[in-house]
Design a protein around this motif. Structure first.
Motif, PDB file in Angstrom:
ATOM      1  N   MET A 121       0.883  -1.203  -0.057  1.00 50.01           N
ATOM      2  CA  MET A 121      -0.196   0.120   0.115  1.00 50.01           C
ATOM      3  C   MET A 121       0.855   1.321   0.014  1.00 50.01           C
ATOM      4  O   MET A 121       1.779   1.202   0.754  1.00 50.01           O
ATOM      5  N   GLU A 122       0.565   2.157  -0.740  1.00 52.59           N
ATOM      6  CA  GLU A 122       1.333   3.507  -1.089  1.00 52.59           C
ATOM      7  C   GLU A 122       1.008   4.405   0.094  1.00 52.59           C
ATOM      8  O   GLU A 122      -0.073   4.526   0.627  1.00 52.59           O
ATOM      9  N   ARG A 123       2.325   4.960   0.597  1.00 48.97           N
ATOM     10  CA  ARG A 123       1.705   6.033   1.790  1.00 48.97           C
ATOM     11  C   ARG A 123       1.416   7.275   1.063  1.00 48.97           C
ATOM     12  O   ARG A 123       2.118   7.627   0.046  1.00 48.97           O
ATOM     13  N   LYS A 124       0.468   8.081   1.723  1.00 50.38           N
ATOM     14  CA  LYS A 124       0.048   9.439   1.194  1.00 50.38           C
ATOM     15  C   LYS A 124       0.808  10.441   2.134  1.00 50.38           C
ATOM     16  O   LYS A 124       0.542  10.429   3.281  1.00 50.38           O
ATOM     17  N   LEU A 125       1.785  11.023   1.735  1.00 47.01           N
ATOM     18  CA  LEU A 125       2.301  12.011   2.374  1.00 47.01           C
ATOM     19  C   LEU A 125       1.741  13.462   2.155  1.00 47.01           C
ATOM     20  O   LEU A 125       1.067  13.812   1.257  1.00 47.01           O
ATOM     21  N   ASP A 184      13.152  17.669  12.172  1.00 47.23           N
ATOM     22  CA  ASP A 184      14.032  16.836  11.539  1.00 47.23           C
ATOM     23  C   ASP A 184      14.151  15.335  12.235  1.00 47.23           C
ATOM     24  O   ASP A 184      14.904  14.654  11.453  1.00 47.23           O
ATOM     25  N   GLN A 185      13.945  15.348  13.426  1.00 52.83           N
ATOM     26  CA  GLN A 185      14.317  14.208  14.218  1.00 52.83           C
ATOM     27  C   GLN A 185      13.258  13.275  14.687  1.00 52.83           C
ATOM     28  O   GLN A 185      13.315  12.344  15.460  1.00 52.83           O
ATOM     29  N   TRP A 186      12.076  13.115  13.933  1.00 50.94           N
ATOM     30  CA  TRP A 186      11.121  12.487  14.488  1.00 50.94           C
ATOM     31  C   TRP A 186      10.817  11.303  13.113  1.00 50.94           C
ATOM     32  O   TRP A 186      10.684  11.658  12.119  1.00 50.94           O
ATOM     33  N   ASP A 187      10.355   9.942  13.727  1.00 50.71           N
ATOM     34  CA  ASP A 187      10.045   9.149  12.803  1.00 50.71           C
ATOM     35  C   ASP A 187       8.668   9.645  12.092  1.00 50.71           C
ATOM     36  O   ASP A 187       7.688  10.316  12.560  1.00 50.71           O
ATOM     37  N   GLY A 188       8.636   9.390  10.800  1.00 49.90           N
ATOM     38  CA  GLY A 188       7.276  10.144  10.108  1.00 49.90           C
ATOM     39  C   GLY A 188       7.672  11.470   9.342  1.00 49.90           C
ATOM     40  O   GLY A 188       6.682  11.759   8.337  1.00 49.90           O
ATOM     41  N   PHE A 225       2.951  10.659  12.152  1.00 54.88           N
ATOM     42  CA  PHE A 225       3.120  11.838  12.811  1.00 54.88           C
ATOM     43  C   PHE A 225       2.051  13.062  12.290  1.00 54.88           C
ATOM     44  O   PHE A 225       2.180  13.323  11.207  1.00 54.88           O
ATOM     45  N   SER A 226       1.218  13.341  13.437  1.00 54.80           N
ATOM     46  CA  SER A 226       0.057  14.129  12.852  1.00 54.80           C
ATOM     47  C   SER A 226       0.374  15.574  12.573  1.00 54.80           C
ATOM     48  O   SER A 226       1.579  16.101  13.225  1.00 54.80           O
TER      49      SER A 226
END
Length: 174
Positions: A1-5, A23-27, A68-69
């Protein structure tokens, strides 16, 4: 499944200081320094810093909202700036260093407005919150030497942050 950025764009004064906190967070896929909000096409740093082009220095963040919201991005954003200063940020003065949240759609606009209202009613600041919430415009990528400045020019980045007063402000208010 493709991620929607998704994309988020924030102006918080000098963009050098606005990259590392995101810059330091997953997502978070990327944090790019650039310019938004002015009337000149393809502005350069020299154009923007005069204050004549109308642009803000911004960071454009590409992120995966499933990891990451946008609300989390807003929370980090508010903790990097003085939202009561309409004339710039810390040692950086002038229109290109003003704060703003540039929204991509109505969901981001609503989330930004709610977060601003929440901050305003928190009692954290004595003065009004003046950070603007504006529709996103054309994003112009800043020159290569501005990208990932905190990684490529660590000593200069740390010295600039120290003399700016940003860290003392953040420590005092957050």
């Amino acid at each position: 499944m493709e991620r929607k950025l998704h994309t988020a764009t924030f102006a918080g004064g000098c963009f050098w200081c606005m990259v590392k906190p995101f810059d330091q967070w997953d997502g978070i896929e990327s944090v790019i320094s650039g310019y938004m909000g002015g009337h000149l096409e393809n502005p350069t740093y020299e154009d923007v810093k005069t204050g004549e082009s109308g642009h803000y220095e911004v960071v454009q963040i590409t992120y995966d909202p499933k990891v990451f919201s946008y609300e989390q991005l807003l929370e980090i954003y508010w903790q990097q700036i003085d939202p009561t200063d309409a004339e710039g940020q810390f040692q950086d003065r002038g229109s290109s260093y003003r704060t703003a949240i540039f929204y991509q759609d109505n969901e981001q606009k609503t989330a930004a407005e709610l977060s601003k209202e929440k901050l305003a009613s928190s009692g954290k600041f004595q003065k009004p919150i003046v950070t603007e919430i504006l529709p996103a415009q054309t994003f112009y990528i800043a020159e290569d030497y501005h990208q990932d400045f905190y990684k490529k020019n660590k000593a200069e980045y740390l010295a600039d942050r120290e003399k700016s007063g940003r860290d003392e402000f953040i420590k005092k208010h957050w």
